[in-house]
Design a protein around this motif. Structure first.
Motif: not given
Length: 262
Positions: A129-130, A219-220, A224-225, A256-260
């Motif tokens: 996690v960064v 992401s390409c 990742l999330r 917070f939101h979590i995305y992919k």
């Protein structure tokens, strides 16, 4: 409240945390608290309750962000006596908005929110996690309990914050976590490959957008999330980054939101 600091320790009221914060705890006692399932859970899940809980955890863990931030404010006031948190950071840090003078409990995400984040991410051993704009790296502390085997890298512009985070990691044996000094908007900045990126409204909107473009490029290359906390970052994603798909929308005081990547 029991005398043992093991898993039977009662941590259900603010008074329980207050008593611990007022005690001189041994290293082994703190290590046991760090394994307690309720240590990073606020007794009252509201914004104010989460902040109060976080202040007490800081005291227990000897994370002295108040002193660090006060010294930065003093430096800023010497340059701009009539300034404020909107101006001291850029004056001290070559124009970078580092939010010197902002309430430390606003600058840093509450522990209970970070615990919930880890719970949802279900991080696996070996994953990284960064944290982009990590302040004092609280997420690395929470991951010590909630994501054993996963690694944390916090990138933060302000060297004093980085030093304090790393001092606390070393004090409590959090070998999976480290913070590094980094200008995220520097021309030579290279985004580390990670499984999860975390952004909490750091710097200016242009900086956040630039970072999101770097994450899009990353992401390409690999799945990742992204966890985005704060109104500014989530609004920028909504307006300018359709490549991100929301998979969790924060509730209550989480913000917070979590995305992919789509």
């Amino acid at each position: 409240m029991t005398t043992s600091l093991g898993v039977s320790q009662t941590l259900r009221e603010f008074a329980d945390f207050q008593k611990l914060a007022n005690r001189s705890l041994s290293t082994s006692e703190v290590q046991r608290l760090l394994r307690h399932p309720d240590f990073f859970r606020s007794p009252k899940d509201t914004d104010q309750g989460n902040r109060q809980h976080a202040q007490l955890i800081d005291r227990i863990l000897n994370l002295d962000m108040k002193t660090v931030e006060a010294k930065l404010v003093n430096q800023g006031q010497r340059i701009l006596p009539e300034g404020s948190y909107e101006y001291w950071g850029p004056a001290l840090h070559a124009g970078a908005q580092t939010w010197v003078g902002l309430d430390p409990q606003t600058l840093n995400s509450p522990y209970t929110v970070l615990r919930r984040m880890c719970e949802l991410l279900k991080l696996k051993p070996g994953q990284l996690v960064v944290d982009l704009g990590a302040a004092m790296g609280r997420l690395g502390i929470v991951m010590h309990q909630c994501a054993p085997g996963a690694y944390f890298l916090g990138l933060e512009y302000v060297i004093e914050r980085v030093a304090e985070a790393n001092r606390v990691y070393a004090q409590w044996g959090m070998g999976q976590a480290r913070c590094e000094t980094q200008d995220l908007f520097a021309r030579d900045f290279e985004l580390p490959q990670a499984d999860v990126y975390f952004i909490y409204d750091y710097g200016q909107h242009a900086h956040i957008n630039a970072t999101l473009r770097l994450i899009e490029f990353m992401s390409c290359q690999r799945p990742l999330r992204l966890v985005a906390r704060g109104q500014a970052t989530n609004r920028l994603i909504e307006l300018h980054h359709p490549w991100l798909e929301i998979i969790y929308e924060g509730q209550g005081a989480e913000l917070f939101h979590i995305y992919k990547a789509c």
